[in-house]
Structure formats: C-alpha cells, structure tokens
Design a protein around this motif. Structure first.
Motif, PDB file in Angstrom:
ATOM      1  N   GLY A  55     -19.806   2.589  16.198  1.00  0.00           N
ATOM      2  CA  GLY A  55     -18.365   2.574  16.471  1.00  0.00           C
ATOM      3  C   GLY A  55     -18.078   2.267  17.929  1.00  0.00           C
ATOM      4  O   GLY A  55     -17.188   1.470  18.253  1.00  0.00           O
ATOM      5  N   GLY A  56     -18.840   2.874  18.824  1.00  0.00           N
ATOM      6  CA  GLY A  56     -18.684   2.594  20.248  1.00  0.00           C
ATOM      7  C   GLY A  56     -19.046   1.163  20.589  1.00  0.00           C
ATOM      8  O   GLY A  56     -18.418   0.536  21.444  1.00  0.00           O
ATOM      9  N   GLY A  57     -20.048   0.627  19.911  1.00  0.00           N
ATOM     10  CA  GLY A  57     -20.441  -0.761  20.143  1.00  0.00           C
ATOM     11  C   GLY A  57     -19.356  -1.739  19.730  1.00  0.00           C
ATOM     12  O   GLY A  57     -19.078  -2.709  20.443  1.00  0.00           O
ATOM     13  N   ILE A  58     -18.716  -1.474  18.590  1.00  0.00           N
ATOM     14  CA  ILE A  58     -17.622  -2.327  18.145  1.00  0.00           C
ATOM     15  C   ILE A  58     -16.478  -2.279  19.157  1.00  0.00           C
ATOM     16  O   ILE A  58     -15.918  -3.307  19.543  1.00  0.00           O
ATOM     17  CB  ILE A  58     -17.139  -1.914  16.738  1.00  0.00           C
ATOM     18  CG1 ILE A  58     -18.228  -2.204  15.704  1.00  0.00           C
ATOM     19  CG2 ILE A  58     -15.833  -2.616  16.361  1.00  0.00           C
ATOM     20  CD1 ILE A  58     -17.979  -1.596  14.332  1.00  0.00           C
ATOM     21  N   CYS A  59     -16.150  -1.081  19.607  1.00  0.00           N
ATOM     22  CA  CYS A  59     -15.078  -0.933  20.608  1.00  0.00           C
ATOM     23  C   CYS A  59     -15.470  -1.580  21.929  1.00  0.00           C
ATOM     24  O   CYS A  59     -14.634  -2.190  22.602  1.00  0.00           O
ATOM     25  CB  CYS A  59     -14.757   0.540  20.810  1.00  0.00           C
ATOM     26  SG  CYS A  59     -14.056   1.320  19.339  1.00  0.00           S
ATOM     27  N   ALA A  60     -16.733  -1.453  22.311  1.00  0.00           N
ATOM     28  CA  ALA A  60     -17.200  -2.058  23.564  1.00  0.00           C
ATOM     29  C   ALA A  60     -17.112  -3.582  23.500  1.00  0.00           C
ATOM     30  O   ALA A  60     -16.755  -4.227  24.492  1.00  0.00           O
ATOM     31  CB  ALA A  60     -18.627  -1.613  23.863  1.00  0.00           C
ATOM     32  N   VAL A  61     -17.435  -4.157  22.352  1.00  0.00           N
ATOM     33  CA  VAL A  61     -17.321  -5.612  22.196  1.00  0.00           C
ATOM     34  C   VAL A  61     -15.868  -6.040  22.409  1.00  0.00           C
ATOM     35  O   VAL A  61     -15.596  -6.998  23.132  1.00  0.00           O
ATOM     36  CB  VAL A  61     -17.834  -6.063  20.813  1.00  0.00           C
ATOM     37  CG1 VAL A  61     -17.424  -7.493  20.512  1.00  0.00           C
ATOM     38  CG2 VAL A  61     -19.345  -5.925  20.737  1.00  0.00           C
ATOM     39  N   GLY A  62     -14.936  -5.314  21.802  1.00  0.00           N
ATOM     40  CA  GLY A  62     -13.526  -5.629  21.988  1.00  0.00           C
ATOM     41  C   GLY A  62     -13.097  -5.494  23.442  1.00  0.00           C
ATOM     42  O   GLY A  62     -12.361  -6.339  23.969  1.00  0.00           O
ATOM     43  N   GLN A  63     -13.583  -4.456  24.120  1.00  0.00           N
ATOM     44  CA  GLN A  63     -13.228  -4.258  25.524  1.00  0.00           C
ATOM     45  C   GLN A  63     -13.809  -5.350  26.415  1.00  0.00           C
ATOM     46  O   GLN A  63     -13.141  -5.846  27.326  1.00  0.00           O
ATOM     47  CB  GLN A  63     -13.709  -2.888  26.006  1.00  0.00           C
ATOM     48  CG  GLN A  63     -13.208  -2.520  27.374  1.00  0.00           C
ATOM     49  CD  GLN A  63     -11.700  -2.363  27.409  1.00  0.00           C
ATOM     50  OE1 GLN A  63     -11.123  -1.701  26.575  1.00  0.00           O
ATOM     51  NE2 GLN A  63     -11.049  -2.992  28.392  1.00  0.00           N
TER      52      GLN A  63
ATOM     53  N   ALA B  77     -24.012   3.400   9.270  1.00  0.00           N
ATOM     54  CA  ALA B  77     -23.283   4.057  10.361  1.00  0.00           C
ATOM     55  C   ALA B  77     -22.130   4.936   9.898  1.00  0.00           C
ATOM     56  O   ALA B  77     -21.538   5.619  10.717  1.00  0.00           O
ATOM     57  CB  ALA B  77     -22.777   3.008  11.339  1.00  0.00           C
ATOM     58  N   GLY B  78     -21.778   4.916   8.633  1.00  0.00           N
ATOM     59  CA  GLY B  78     -20.700   5.770   8.135  1.00  0.00           C
ATOM     60  C   GLY B  78     -19.389   5.519   8.849  1.00  0.00           C
ATOM     61  O   GLY B  78     -18.895   4.396   8.916  1.00  0.00           O
ATOM     62  N   ALA B  79     -18.811   6.584   9.413  1.00  0.00           N
ATOM     63  CA  ALA B  79     -17.513   6.490  10.086  1.00  0.00           C
ATOM     64  C   ALA B  79     -17.554   5.557  11.288  1.00  0.00           C
ATOM     65  O   ALA B  79     -16.521   5.027  11.685  1.00  0.00           O
ATOM     66  CB  ALA B  79     -17.042   7.874  10.520  1.00  0.00           C
ATOM     67  N   GLY B  80     -18.713   5.330  11.861  1.00  0.00           N
ATOM     68  CA  GLY B  80     -18.818   4.398  12.978  1.00  0.00           C
ATOM     69  C   GLY B  80     -18.456   2.984  12.579  1.00  0.00           C
ATOM     70  O   GLY B  80     -18.061   2.180  13.421  1.00  0.00           O
ATOM     71  N   ALA B  81     -18.563   2.675  11.294  1.00  0.00           N
ATOM     72  CA  ALA B  81     -18.209   1.340  10.811  1.00  0.00           C
ATOM     73  C   ALA B  81     -16.894   1.332  10.034  1.00  0.00           C
ATOM     74  O   ALA B  81     -16.284   0.287   9.870  1.00  0.00           O
ATOM     75  CB  ALA B  81     -19.320   0.791   9.924  1.00  0.00           C
TER      76      ALA B  81
ATOM     77  N   ILE C 239     -11.221  -1.194  13.806  1.00  0.00           N
ATOM     78  CA  ILE C 239     -10.330  -2.190  13.197  1.00  0.00           C
ATOM     79  C   ILE C 239     -11.103  -3.211  12.359  1.00  0.00           C
ATOM     80  O   ILE C 239     -10.537  -3.804  11.447  1.00  0.00           O
ATOM     81  CB  ILE C 239      -9.472  -2.874  14.289  1.00  0.00           C
ATOM     82  CG1 ILE C 239      -8.326  -3.692  13.683  1.00  0.00           C
ATOM     83  CG2 ILE C 239     -10.328  -3.756  15.181  1.00  0.00           C
ATOM     84  CD1 ILE C 239      -7.250  -2.860  13.070  1.00  0.00           C
ATOM     85  N   THR C 240     -12.375  -3.390  12.606  1.00  0.00           N
ATOM     86  CA  THR C 240     -13.159  -4.319  11.792  1.00  0.00           C
ATOM     87  C   THR C 240     -13.181  -3.888  10.326  1.00  0.00           C
ATOM     88  O   THR C 240     -13.290  -4.723   9.436  1.00  0.00           O
ATOM     89  CB  THR C 240     -14.600  -4.423  12.313  1.00  0.00           C
ATOM     90  OG1 THR C 240     -15.140  -3.106  12.450  1.00  0.00           O
ATOM     91  CG2 THR C 240     -14.662  -5.142  13.641  1.00  0.00           C
ATOM     92  N   SER C 241     -13.042  -2.597  10.100  1.00  0.00           N
ATOM     93  CA  SER C 241     -13.038  -2.092   8.730  1.00  0.00           C
ATOM     94  C   SER C 241     -11.820  -2.569   7.950  1.00  0.00           C
ATOM     95  O   SER C 241     -11.874  -2.684   6.731  1.00  0.00           O
ATOM     96  CB  SER C 241     -13.083  -0.564   8.744  1.00  0.00           C
ATOM     97  OG  SER C 241     -13.059  -0.063   7.436  1.00  0.00           O
ATOM     98  N   PHE C 242     -10.714  -2.853   8.641  1.00  0.00           N
ATOM     99  CA  PHE C 242      -9.524  -3.364   7.955  1.00  0.00           C
ATOM    100  C   PHE C 242      -9.799  -4.749   7.382  1.00  0.00           C
ATOM    101  O   PHE C 242      -9.433  -5.043   6.243  1.00  0.00           O
ATOM    102  CB  PHE C 242      -8.326  -3.389   8.905  1.00  0.00           C
ATOM    103  CG  PHE C 242      -7.042  -3.761   8.230  1.00  0.00           C
ATOM    104  CD1 PHE C 242      -6.449  -2.914   7.317  1.00  0.00           C
ATOM    105  CD2 PHE C 242      -6.439  -4.970   8.495  1.00  0.00           C
ATOM    106  CE1 PHE C 242      -5.269  -3.255   6.684  1.00  0.00           C
ATOM    107  CE2 PHE C 242      -5.254  -5.327   7.880  1.00  0.00           C
ATOM    108  CZ  PHE C 242      -4.666  -4.464   6.964  1.00  0.00           C
ATOM    109  N   GLY C 243     -10.456  -5.594   8.155  1.00  0.00           N
ATOM    110  CA  GLY C 243     -10.849  -6.912   7.642  1.00  0.00           C
ATOM    111  C   GLY C 243     -11.797  -6.781   6.467  1.00  0.00           C
ATOM    112  O   GLY C 243     -11.692  -7.518   5.475  1.00  0.00           O
ATOM    113  N   ASN C 244     -12.716  -5.845   6.571  1.00  0.00           N
ATOM    114  CA  ASN C 244     -13.644  -5.569   5.483  1.00  0.00           C
ATOM    115  C   ASN C 244     -12.882  -5.150   4.234  1.00  0.00           C
ATOM    116  O   ASN C 244     -13.148  -5.643   3.136  1.00  0.00           O
ATOM    117  CB  ASN C 244     -14.618  -4.467   5.910  1.00  0.00           C
ATOM    118  CG  ASN C 244     -15.398  -3.894   4.762  1.00  0.00           C
ATOM    119  OD1 ASN C 244     -16.084  -4.592   4.052  1.00  0.00           O
ATOM    120  ND2 ASN C 244     -15.273  -2.598   4.568  1.00  0.00           N
TER     121      ASN C 244
END
Length: 120
Positions: free
Chosen positions: A14-22, A59-63, A67-72
C-alpha cells in the motif's frame, strides 16, 4: 489469525502504491487528478492482465485500499458480468460492483462537510 508478515506486506505494498503516486506528482507537472487517473487505469490494466487478484491475495488491504483498487473493481465487475450477461453485463457489472464504494464516499463526504464546515 494473521501473522505479522501479512501486516508488513500490506503496509509495504500500500505504501509503495502511494509512493509511486507521490513520485509521479513530485517529478512531473501532473496534477493530483491526473495521477489519480493514472493509478485507476493502472489498477484496471493489472486486473485485465490477471495480475491484481494475486496482489490482493498477497498484500490484502495494502492492495484493496489504494485508488488502484477502484480500477481493479471496475474491470473485475465488467468482466464477471459480461461472462454471464453478455455486452449489457459490462455496464451493469461496473455499476453493481462500485456502487457501494461510491455511495459510501458520498455519504462520508457529506458527513465530513457537516462537521468541518468547508469553505467554497
């Protein structure tokens, strides 16, 4: 019972996804809205390729929280309903799967506006 590793992987993914966006926002002139669209489309593409469900299992809740989960969810609902109802299922699947999340966002945004007294 959950092990500590499950929480660690959820935090890292989850932090990695947010870090990519940042990083995208910091290194480009894209607005947060543009970055949000990029992340939603990335989640949709990953689900279309069959890669997002294994990430959720890992990753459970991390994924499922970013916001990527909305596209999923959009693609997953469309594919599932299209298999059972054909072309009409593409539209109904999108609305069926995402309606609860969108409704919750509207309700909680309203409640936050009542409490916080927003400007503008």
């Amino acid at each position: 019972m959950q092990s500590g590793w499950t929480f660690l992987w959820a935090f890292l993914v989850g932090g990695g996804i947010c870090a990519v966006g940042q990083v995208i926002m910091d290194k480009s002139k894209l607005t947060p809205g543009h970055v949000m669209v990029i992340l939603v489309v990335a989640g949709a593409v990953l689900d279309g390729l069959g890669l997002y469900d294994p990430l959720i299992r890992f990753a459970g809740a991390g994924a499922t929280v970013p916001i990527t989960s909305f596209g999923n969810a959009l693609v997953h609902g469309a594919i599932t309903e299209a298999q059972t109802h054909g072309w009409v299922g593409i539209l109904t699947g999108i609305f069926e799967v995402t309606s609860a999340g969108v409704s919750a966002a509207i309700v909680f945004a309203f409640l936050a506006s009542v409490v916080a007294k927003p400007r503008g």
